[in-house]
Design an enzyme around this catalytic site. Structure first.
Site, PDB file in Angstrom:
ATOM      1  N   ASN A  52      90.859  75.490   4.531  1.00 31.36           N
ATOM      2  CA  ASN A  52      90.828  76.694   5.371  1.00 31.36           C
ATOM      3  C   ASN A  52      91.793  76.542   6.547  1.00 31.36           C
ATOM      4  O   ASN A  52      92.035  75.439   7.040  1.00 31.36           O
ATOM      5  CB  ASN A  52      89.407  77.021   5.849  1.00 31.36           C
ATOM      6  CG  ASN A  52      88.712  75.911   6.599  1.00 31.36           C
ATOM      7  OD1 ASN A  52      88.965  74.722   6.346  1.00 31.36           O
ATOM      8  ND2 ASN A  52      87.830  76.248   7.522  1.00 31.36           N
ATOM      9  N   VAL A  53      92.323  77.680   6.951  1.00 33.68           N
ATOM     10  CA  VAL A  53      93.282  77.716   8.069  1.00 33.68           C
ATOM     11  C   VAL A  53      92.831  78.819   9.017  1.00 33.68           C
ATOM     12  O   VAL A  53      92.956  80.012   8.697  1.00 33.68           O
ATOM     13  CB  VAL A  53      94.716  77.991   7.554  1.00 33.68           C
ATOM     14  CG1 VAL A  53      95.699  78.032   8.721  1.00 33.68           C
ATOM     15  CG2 VAL A  53      95.141  76.921   6.541  1.00 33.68           C
ATOM     16  N   GLU A  54      92.265  78.420  10.155  1.00 32.31           N
ATOM     17  CA  GLU A  54      91.740  79.401  11.104  1.00 32.31           C
ATOM     18  C   GLU A  54      92.839  79.895  12.041  1.00 32.31           C
ATOM     19  O   GLU A  54      93.950  79.346  12.076  1.00 32.31           O
ATOM     20  CB  GLU A  54      90.569  78.778  11.888  1.00 32.31           C
ATOM     21  CG  GLU A  54      89.412  78.445  10.967  1.00 32.31           C
ATOM     22  CD  GLU A  54      88.174  77.934  11.672  1.00 32.31           C
ATOM     23  OE1 GLU A  54      88.245  77.581  12.873  1.00 32.31           O
ATOM     24  OE2 GLU A  54      87.120  77.891  11.009  1.00 32.31           O
ATOM     25  N   CYS A  63      90.386  81.524   4.220  1.00 26.40           N
ATOM     26  CA  CYS A  63      89.428  80.618   3.600  1.00 26.40           C
ATOM     27  C   CYS A  63      90.172  79.647   2.675  1.00 26.40           C
ATOM     28  O   CYS A  63      91.271  79.940   2.188  1.00 26.40           O
ATOM     29  CB  CYS A  63      88.402  81.393   2.778  1.00 26.40           C
ATOM     30  SG  CYS A  63      87.128  82.217   3.749  1.00 26.40           S
ATOM     31  N   GLU A  65      89.580  78.969  -0.364  1.00 30.46           N
ATOM     32  CA  GLU A  65      89.759  79.539  -1.703  1.00 30.46           C
ATOM     33  C   GLU A  65      90.993  80.444  -1.761  1.00 30.46           C
ATOM     34  O   GLU A  65      91.621  80.576  -2.802  1.00 30.46           O
ATOM     35  CB  GLU A  65      88.513  80.338  -2.121  1.00 30.46           C
ATOM     36  CG  GLU A  65      87.236  79.514  -2.236  1.00 30.46           C
ATOM     37  CD  GLU A  65      86.449  79.490  -0.935  1.00 30.46           C
ATOM     38  OE1 GLU A  65      87.052  79.454   0.164  1.00 30.46           O
ATOM     39  OE2 GLU A  65      85.212  79.504  -1.017  1.00 30.46           O
ATOM     40  N   CYS A  96      82.271  82.390   0.012  1.00 31.81           N
ATOM     41  CA  CYS A  96      81.859  83.649   0.639  1.00 31.81           C
ATOM     42  C   CYS A  96      82.110  84.806  -0.337  1.00 31.81           C
ATOM     43  O   CYS A  96      82.814  84.654  -1.348  1.00 31.81           O
ATOM     44  CB  CYS A  96      82.608  83.861   1.954  1.00 31.81           C
ATOM     45  SG  CYS A  96      84.331  84.346   1.773  1.00 31.81           S
TER      46      CYS A  96
HETATM   47  N1  THU Z   1      85.232  79.312   4.817  1.00 33.32           N
HETATM   48  C1  THU Z   1      85.967  78.996   3.709  1.00 33.32           C
HETATM   49  O1  THU Z   1      87.028  78.360   3.803  1.00 33.32           O
HETATM   50  N2  THU Z   1      85.492  79.385   2.510  1.00 33.32           N
HETATM   51  C2  THU Z   1      84.319  80.056   2.307  1.00 33.32           C
HETATM   52  O2  THU Z   1      84.024  80.454   1.175  1.00 33.32           O
HETATM   53  C3  THU Z   1      83.401  80.252   3.426  1.00 33.32           C
HETATM   54  C4  THU Z   1      83.993  80.073   4.770  1.00 33.32           C
HETATM   55  C5  THU Z   1      85.746  78.918   6.137  1.00 33.32           C
HETATM   56  C6  THU Z   1      86.326  80.064   6.932  1.00 33.32           C
HETATM   57  C7  THU Z   1      86.170  79.569   8.356  1.00 33.32           C
HETATM   58  O3  THU Z   1      87.316  78.825   8.688  1.00 33.32           O
HETATM   59  C8  THU Z   1      84.966  78.642   8.303  1.00 33.32           C
HETATM   60  O4  THU Z   1      84.729  78.370   6.927  1.00 33.32           O
HETATM   61  C9  THU Z   1      83.715  79.226   8.940  1.00 33.32           C
HETATM   62  O5  THU Z   1      83.401  80.452   8.396  1.00 33.32           O
END
Ligand code: THU
Length: 144
Positions: A52-54, A63, A65, A96
Site C-alpha cells: 500500500n502507498v498512502e 491499496c 491490491e 476491502c
Molecule cells: N489497505 C490495503 O492496502 N488493502 C486493503 O484491502 C485494505 C486496506 C490499506 C489502505 C491503507 O493504507 C491502510 O490499509 C489502512 O486502511
C-alpha cells in the site's frame, strides 16, 4: 461472468504469504501505520507483489491490491490465479470491498484467496457475491 480459472494449479501458499509479508515492509503507510502486502500467482506462472502507498490527501491512498493489479497488467502476466494479502504478520487480511471488485476484473470469481495457514482458500465469488462485471455493461447498453 468471466470463466473460472483452472483449479488444478498448485499454489505454494506459504511462499505467497512470505512474499506478501516481505513487500509489506516497503509499504508507505505513515498515516495509518498499517503496512499491507499483497502477493499473487499469475497464470503465466509469475509471482508478483505490491504494497500500500498512502498519501497526505488520505483518499488518494493506493491499496496493496491496486498496486498488485497494476504490476500484473504492466508486466503482461495474464490473469490472477491466487492471492495472499497480509499485514506483514503472516495472517491474511480481508481485501476491502473496492479491492475485491478490482481483483474480480483480473481473476474472476474463481480467483483463490488465502484464508490462512491450515485453512482452505476461499474463492473471490464467496467474498464478492453478485459482482458487477463487464457482462452487465453489455447487457444494459442502450440500443441506438
Ligand atoms: N489497505 C490495503 O492496502 N488493502 C486493503 O484491502 C485494505 C486496506 C490499506 C489502505 C491503507 O493504507 C491502510 O490499509 C489502512 O486502511
Amino acid at each position: 461472468m468471466a470463466p473460472e480459472v483452472r483449479r488444478e494449479t498448485t499454489v505454494d501458499w506459504p511462499a505467497l504469504r512470505r512474499a506478501a509479508d516481505e513487500v509489506a515492509t516497503r509499504a508507505h503507510a505513515p498515516y495509518s501505520g498499517l503496512r499491507v502486502g499483497a502477493a499473487a500467482l499469475c497464470d503465466d506462472g509469475a509471482q508478483i507483489a505490491a504494497c500500500n502507498v498512502e498519501n497526505a490527501s488520505f483518499g488518494l491512498t493506493l491499496c496493496a491490491e491496486c498496486g498488485l493489479v497494476s504490476t500484473l497488467v504492466a508486466g503482461g502476466h495474464g490473469r490472477l490465479v491466487a492471492v495472499s494479502v497480509t499485514a506483514g504478520d503472516g495472517a491474511p487480511l480481508a481485501p476491502c470491498g473496492r479491492c475485491r471488485q478490482v481483483l474480480m476484473e483480473h481473476g474472476g470469481p474463481g480467483l483463490l484467496l488465502d484464508a490462512g495457514e491450515g485453512r482452505e482458500p476461499v474463492t473471490l465469488a464467496a467474498m464478492l457475491p453478485g459482482a458487477f462485471d463487464a457482462d452487465e455493461l453489455v447487457a444494459r447498453r442502450p440500443s441506438t
